[in-house]
Design an enzyme around this catalytic site. Structure first.
Site, PDB file in Angstrom:
ATOM      1  N   GLN A   5       0.829  -1.198   0.000  1.00  0.00           N
ATOM      2  CA  GLN A   5       0.000   0.000   0.000  1.00  0.00           C
ATOM      3  C   GLN A   5       0.870   1.257   0.000  1.00  0.00           C
ATOM      4  OE1 GLN A   5      -3.163  -0.284  -0.345  1.00  0.00           O
ATOM      5  NE2 GLN A   5      -3.824   1.834  -0.178  1.00  0.00           N
ATOM      6  N   SER A  17      -2.227   4.272   4.912  1.00  0.00           N
ATOM      7  CA  SER A  17      -1.845   3.041   5.595  1.00  0.00           C
ATOM      8  C   SER A  17      -2.974   2.031   5.490  1.00  0.00           C
ATOM      9  CB  SER A  17      -1.534   3.329   7.071  1.00  0.00           C
ATOM     10  OG  SER A  17      -2.682   3.879   7.694  1.00  0.00           O
ATOM     11  N   LYS A  18      -2.748   0.837   6.025  1.00  0.00           N
ATOM     12  CA  LYS A  18      -3.758  -0.215   6.038  1.00  0.00           C
ATOM     13  C   LYS A  18      -4.146  -0.522   7.476  1.00  0.00           C
ATOM     14  CE  LYS A  18      -4.621  -1.876   1.848  1.00  0.00           C
ATOM     15  NZ  LYS A  18      -5.971  -2.042   1.304  1.00  0.00           N
ATOM     16  N   GLY A  19      -5.409  -0.821   7.678  1.00  0.00           N
ATOM     17  CA  GLY A  19      -5.870  -1.209   9.015  1.00  0.00           C
ATOM     18  C   GLY A  19      -7.019  -2.182   8.890  1.00  0.00           C
ATOM     19  N   ASP A  86     -12.031  -1.959   2.139  1.00  0.00           N
ATOM     20  CA  ASP A  86     -11.608  -2.814   1.031  1.00  0.00           C
ATOM     21  C   ASP A  86     -12.757  -3.682   0.528  1.00  0.00           C
ATOM     22  OD1 ASP A  86      -9.104  -1.916   0.707  1.00  0.00           O
ATOM     23  OD2 ASP A  86      -8.076  -3.582   1.644  1.00  0.00           O
TER      24      ASP A  86
END
Length: 800
Positions: A5, A17-19, A86
């Protein structure tokens, strides 16, 4: 996933960012398998998660930053926070935007892209279309047009999926021979392209479809659809043929059949699913972190397809990609192939921020805003896909010069490591020993490695541009409008200028546009060669691009897609890059030109254009012949005559900068100066000399610096020779002094260039004879070295 990412975020404003979260304590009904109860609990947890984020996030109220109550802040003001689910992008975006409204968060429904008043990625097919730009570029590299010629495909996914389903509808010439998802395995050994396309289209429109819904009457002999839960699956003669299986294999387990699909000798392997299916031989399955696919995963060196496209994330490990690429396979990275989704979300958020201000000003109602958003859908998609197109272009052009660029790229890698920006092991980039082995073998970085270098360069340059005053430059700030759909710039230009992320958008757009043209080492190399700061290099690049009006040339080149070979288009790009390098260095050495780019453009652009148009009048016969030969070569490759002539003239047109400068210093017409400049250059074979300097070896950093220095000396010499002729020969002997305009010297009335040159030569008969003798001695030599050229340059300087 976080790393994928991060490098993907180089095309968006700002980085992200990814979470995620996991449901640990389920209500009884959900635990018992009630889908609706599970969904309800998931939504409730998502809402709690978002409230937690907003409880800690600054807000904007009345244009002022308002910190959240009872929060101790150790960082600076930062009210910018957006989210994107997502899965369930449409419904979950509405949920998120409802929480933003509950909190009175300034972004409103720009908090989460998509939703009922946003861009539906699946309907736009934007992620798949972005990946398809990679597919088209890869196939064109070996002369195949995916939009008009049939090609074979195997893949991971099903037609109900966004990325796979949309991807398999992007050409009517797809021959999908095999695919699998988490439920079924699909085999169609000899599909009819039109019939199978229509059936895939039907499945895509069918809610929650699977391969089991495919009309088996349309599947060719030897094919079918099987459950992955089957104990074994029959393998027909036809299936054995298309999967490249050994004779005698009549049964396979589902895992064995899926592995055979991964290894199928097809043109394209298209990953639109979830899971990691490709690794390197040096990696264990545990390294992939995807135990569910350990039984079917293959190595990069085993693949038999020509092209891999990664519509999904993490379909391949980076080492697996590199292994495939080193064996000649065509592959980028997931961050390149599927960046269009996040890019589209970024555009939506920034458009909504602008339009929400318009709504607040009372110029639009919320309903009118939503209608305008919908009207701009196609334009947003076009803006997003340009990023995919040009990132593929720069990787292809870099790949064509991979071995030649390796030393330069190695230096930049070491710079990134030394500055603390890059860990080569984490990014699987070769160390110095591996680079030396590649150099010895005549190899360069692969496309997956170059893609990572591209991302890191964009991240570093973005930070440097954002920390400078480049976004405030009036000429550069014009790029802000080009980030947005044209309709927005036409209707609300003042609102865009007030955009709270104006500087970030300008920095991102400028950096992406520049690096996608000149590659990931251009700025660092010019730093080493000139000592200039990156922001000044950016300014000089933009100045050069505008002075030489290169955008129309690039657009004409891009219009040649599928009409000429990719290698021809790369040749045109490289010709423009050579001009950009020389023009950028020139402007960096004339530092006053960077203080006011707009004035610089007005001063140089008309004269430089005139020089380009008049070259046939001014060049020496041998130089005109070389230019005509280059033009004819491009025309023979299918390039239109006008474009071929423009490209052929680029190298000589660089002299326009010197010519315009001298014309301004002496108050002489540009045409007169050009005639003198090229006339004396033809007499002294300066064009041939420039070719000899360009041909000097630059295998090491110091050799490259020496060559650049000599090119600079030659350029300066050509300028001062022209000035000397125009002023009747009364120049100081020191070329460095001659570079500065002499205020006391008054130009004579314009005369014919030939007469001026003859008079000038008559004053220097001895020196001219010496120079001509040296040229005659050196011309037969198969190659000139630095010492020979240095002697010749010294003699030429004595003419001043």
């Amino acid at each position: 996933l976080v790393k994928a990412q991060q490098v993907k975020n180089v095309v968006i404003v700002p980085v992200g960012s990814k979470g995620g979260f996991v449901l640990k304590r389920l209500p009884a009904a959900a635990a018992a398998g009630d889908r609706d109860a599970l969904q309800k609990e998931g939504v409730a947890c998502y809402q709690a998660y978002l409230r937690g984020l907003l409880d800690l996030t600054d807000n904007l109220i009345g244009g002022q930053v308002v910190p959240p109550p009872d929060v101790v802040r150790h960082d600076a003001d930062d009210p910018y926070l957006v989210v994107a689910a997502d899965k369930g992008t449409a419904t979950f975006s509405d949920i998120a935007n409802g929480i933003a409204a509950e909190y009175g968060f300034w972004l409103g429904d720009a908090f989460a892209s998509g939703g009922s008043a946003g861009y539906d990625h699946k309907k736009m097919a934007i992620t798949a279309r972005g990946a398809w730009e990679s597919v088209k570029r890869h196939f064109r590299s070996f002369g195949h047009d995916t939009q008009s010629q049939p090609f074979t495909v195997a893949g991971v996914g099903d037609m109900s999926g966004d990325v796979f389903g949309n991807g398999m509808l992007l050409s009517r010439h797809i021959r999908l021979q095999a695919a699998f998802d988490h439920r079924h395995i699909f085999i169609d050994p000899a599909p009819d392209t039109e019939t199978s396309f229509v059936e895939r289209e039907r499945l895509f429109a069918l809610p929650r479809s699977s391969w089991a819904d495919y009309d088996t009457g349309l599947i060719s002999a030897g094919g079918g659809v099987w459950q992955r839960s089957a104990k074994s699956i029959p393998v027909s003669v036809q299936a054995r043929s298309v999967l490249g299986l050994a004779a005698g294999i009549e049964q396979l387990t589902p895992a064995e059949l899926m592995q055979a699909i991964l290894l199928a000798p097809v043109d394209l392997f298209y990953n639109g699913g979830i899971g990691t299916y490709l690794k390197a031989a040096s990696q264990s399955h545990a390294d992939c972190g995807d135990r569910a696919n350990d039984a079917i995963r293959v190595n990069g060196a085993q693949l038999r397809c020509k092209v891999v496209a990664e519509g999904g994330n993490l379909g391949c490990t980076q080492l697996g990609r590199i292994e495939f690429a080193l064996r000649g396979g065509l592959i980028n990275t997931d961050a390149i192939d599927n960046s269009a989704g996040v890019d589209c979300s970024d555009h939506e958020v920034n458009i909504k921020i602008a339009l929400n201000a318009v709504v607040a000003d009372g110029e639009l109602t919320p309903r009118q805003r939503d209608k305008l958003l919908a009207e701009m859908t196609s334009d947003v998609a076009a803006l997003v896909l340009r990023d995919n197109t040009f990132q593929n272009q720069v990787l292809a052009v870099g790949g064509a010069r991979a071995a030649a660029l390796l030393d330069e790229q190695g230096r930049y890698l070491r710079h990134l490591v030394a500055s603390g920006r890059l860990n080569r092991q984490i990014e699987f980039l070769p160390d110095d020993d591996a680079l030396a082995e590649r150099a010895q073998a005549g190899l360069g970085l692969t496309a997956p490695e170059l893609a990572v270098l591209l991302a890191y360069h964009k991240m570093a340059l973005y930070d440097q541009v954002l920390a400078s005053d480049v976004p405030e430059d009036p000429t550069i700030a014009g790029t802000l409008v080009r980030y947005f759909p044209p309709l927005l710039g036409q209707r609300f230009p003042a609102v865009l200028q007030r955009h709270p992320l104006r500087r970030e958008i300008i920095a991102t757009h400028v950096v992406n546009s520049m690096v996608n043209r000149v590659g990931p080492t251009f700025v660092h190399r010019l730093q080493e060669e000139t000592g200039a700061a990156p922001p000044d290099i950016v300014r000089a690049y933009i100045g050069t691009r505008q002075v030489f009006d290169l955008v129309p040339l690039w657009q004409q080149n891009e219009a040649l897609d599928n009409r000429v070979a990719v290698s021809t288009q790369n040749q045109i790009v490289l010709a423009s890059v050579r001009l950009i390098e020389r023009g950028t260095v020139w402007l960096l050495r004339e530092r006053a030109a960077l203080r006011d780019l707009d004035a610089t453009l007005q001063r140089f652009a008309p004269g430089v254009a005139a020089v380009g148009e008049g070259l046939d009048r001014w060049l020496a016969p041998q130089e005109r012949a070389a230019l005509a030969a280059q033009t004819d070569g491009l025309v023979a490759q299918g390039v239109p005559l006008a474009l071929a002539q423009r490209v052929a003239r680029l190298d000589a047109q660089v002299a326009g900068l010197d010519i315009v400068q001298v014309a301004a210093e002496l108050g002489a017409p540009v045409a007169t100066v050009a005639g003198v400049y090229f006339g004396v250059g033809g007499q002294l074979d300066l064009g041939w000399l420039a070719q000899q300097v360009a041909a000097l070896p630059a295998d090491s950093h110091w050799q490259a610096l020496a060559r650049v220095a000599m090119q600079g000396d030659l350029s300066l010499l050509a300028r001062v020779l022209a000035r000397s002729v125009l002023k009747g020969g009364g120049e100081p002997a020191d070329a460095a002094q001659a570079a500065e305009p002499a205020d006391a010297a008054q130009p004579a009335e314009p005369a014919e260039p030939a007469a001026l040159i003859n008079a000038w030569q008559a004053q220097r008969e001895g020196q001219m004879a010496r120079c001509r003798q040296l040229l005659a001695d050196l011309r037969p030599a198969p190659a000139l070295d630095m010492a020979m050229l240095s002697v010749l340059l010294r003699e030429l300087r004595s003419l001043v």
